[in-house]
Design a protein around this motif. Structure first.
Motif, short mmCIF file in Angstrom:
data_model
loop_
_atom_site.label_atom_id
_atom_site.label_comp_id
_atom_site.label_asym_id
_atom_site.label_seq_id
_atom_site.Cartn_x
_atom_site.Cartn_y
_atom_site.Cartn_z
N GLU A 76 0.85 -1.18 0.00
CA GLU A 76 0.00 0.00 0.00
C GLU A 76 0.89 1.24 0.00
N PRO A 77 1.04 1.92 -1.14
CA PRO A 77 1.95 3.07 -1.22
C PRO A 77 1.65 4.15 -0.20
N GLU A 78 0.36 4.38 0.11
CA GLU A 78 0.04 5.44 1.08
C GLU A 78 0.48 5.06 2.49
N LYS A 79 0.63 3.77 2.74
CA LYS A 79 1.05 3.28 4.06
C LYS A 79 2.54 2.94 4.09
N HIS A 80 3.05 2.33 3.04
CA HIS A 80 4.43 1.84 3.01
C HIS A 80 5.38 2.72 2.21
N GLY A 81 4.85 3.70 1.49
CA GLY A 81 5.71 4.48 0.60
C GLY A 81 5.94 3.72 -0.70
N GLU A 82 6.79 4.24 -1.55
CA GLU A 82 7.03 3.63 -2.86
C GLU A 82 7.93 2.39 -2.78
N ASP A 83 8.73 2.28 -1.73
CA ASP A 83 9.66 1.15 -1.60
C ASP A 83 8.89 -0.08 -1.14
N ILE A 84 8.81 -1.08 -2.01
CA ILE A 84 8.03 -2.28 -1.69
C ILE A 84 8.66 -3.07 -0.53
N ALA A 85 9.95 -2.85 -0.26
CA ALA A 85 10.60 -3.52 0.88
C ALA A 85 9.94 -3.13 2.20
N ASN A 86 9.38 -1.91 2.27
CA ASN A 86 8.69 -1.49 3.49
C ASN A 86 7.46 -2.34 3.75
N ALA A 87 6.82 -2.80 2.69
CA ALA A 87 5.67 -3.69 2.85
C ALA A 87 6.11 -5.02 3.44
N ALA A 88 7.27 -5.53 2.99
CA ALA A 88 7.79 -6.79 3.53
C ALA A 88 8.09 -6.65 5.02
N ARG A 89 8.70 -5.53 5.41
CA ARG A 89 9.01 -5.32 6.82
C ARG A 89 7.73 -5.21 7.65
N ALA A 90 6.73 -4.51 7.11
CA ALA A 90 5.47 -4.35 7.84
C ALA A 90 4.75 -5.68 8.03
N GLU A 91 4.71 -6.51 6.98
CA GLU A 91 4.03 -7.81 7.09
C GLU A 91 4.74 -8.73 8.06
N MET A 92 6.07 -8.67 8.08
CA MET A 92 6.82 -9.51 9.01
C MET A 92 6.53 -9.10 10.45
N ASN A 93 6.37 -7.80 10.67
CA ASN A 93 6.03 -7.30 12.00
C ASN A 93 4.62 -7.71 12.38
#
Length: 278
Positions: A145-162
């Motif tokens: 979700e770009p509005e939540k994770h920003g443009e870097d898709i790696a942030n989505a991976a970190r968020a899901e792992m958390n």
């Protein structure tokens, strides 16, 4: 397989409809019936590339609308293809498809496998799989979700792992990144990622995380409502390989696990003896 001419009639019967035209002209109902025999063999392979092992081809989307939308969307899409007739002429066929996707997430999601090098264990999740009305096994997985994770898709991976495994930090590896000729990593582009299925617009990017740590109390990410039954646990290499081919694990998670194991063996974090000995 859609490439088999022997399955032409059964393949065409599964499709909603098709319209044929010759030399780019629209076909009437009677003309469509008259040309059905000409185009029937071409239905399963409308246009054959000159070098089918190396070339890709596309149709032209002539119409698309949303037939249904809630958490996912179902698209009604018409695609036009060039076709060669039995008499060697040029023509076109139009085929209607049902396409599923997740527009709110930009049709992209991530899957990440946490690896704990000291114990040689992996963290997996068990959650409810609505399609089969039963629980199944996955790696931490979720949308970008770009509005939540920003443009870097790696942030989505970190968020899901958390959120799903209560893990943070560690060394995150994008398993789709390649080395360029000058040795620099390239960025994964918008169109890259594995296609979830042939009738789905979603693509996923697999990640590996080496040596994440437990999240501090109170810092856990919030699960979505439908993840009410999700739980995480650790497994050995032997158990991971058994689960991957047991039928219990989702396909994106299997691909992520296999690519992660390849990476771990090549990097020396798991020895070849350990990998082949279990």
């Amino acid at each position: 397989s859609s490439s088999s001419s022997s399955s032409s009639s059964s393949s065409s019967s599964r499709r909603k409809s098709y319209r044929a035209s010759r030399e780019g002209t629209s076909a009437s109902a009677s003309e469509t019936n008259a040309t059905k025999g000409i185009f029937e063999e071409d239905m399963t392979k409308p246009r054959t590339p000159e070098t089918p092992t190396t070339s890709r081809f596309r149709g032209e989307t002539t119409r698309e609308s949303i037939a249904y939308r809630r958490y996912l969307a179902v698209y009604d899409r018409t695609v036009e293809f060039a076709a060669r007739t039995k008499d060697g002429g040029e023509g076109k066929i139009s085929i209607e498809y049902d396409i599923v996707g997740h527009p709110r997430l930009g049709f992209r999601f991530v899957a990440v496998l946490p690896f704990h090098s000291r114990t040689k264990e992996f963290t997996l999740c068990r959650e409810y799989i609505q399609s089969v009305n039963a629980s199944g096994l996955t790696v931490p997985t979720g949308g970008h979700e770009p509005e939540k994770h920003g443009e870097d898709i790696a942030n989505a991976a970190r968020a899901e792992m958390n959120e799903e495994a209560q893990l943070v930090g560690g060394t995150l590896v994008n398993l789709m990144e390649k080395k360029s000729e000058n040795g620099k990593d390239r960025t994964v582009g918008d169109e890259e990622g594995f296609i979830e299925t042939k009738w789905c617009r979603n693509r996923f990017v697999p990640f590996l995380c080496v040596d994440p740590q437990d999240v501090e109390e109170g810092e856990e990410g919030k699960l979505d409502v439908e993840e009410f039954a999700l739980e995480s646990f650790r497994v050995s290499l032997t158990e991971l390989k058994r689960i991957m081919y047991s039928g219990e694990m989702m396909l994106p998670s299997i691909i992520t696990c296999q690519m992660s194991l390849d990476y771990l063996v090549k990097s020396g974090l798991i020895s070849r003896d350990e990998y082949h000995g279990c």
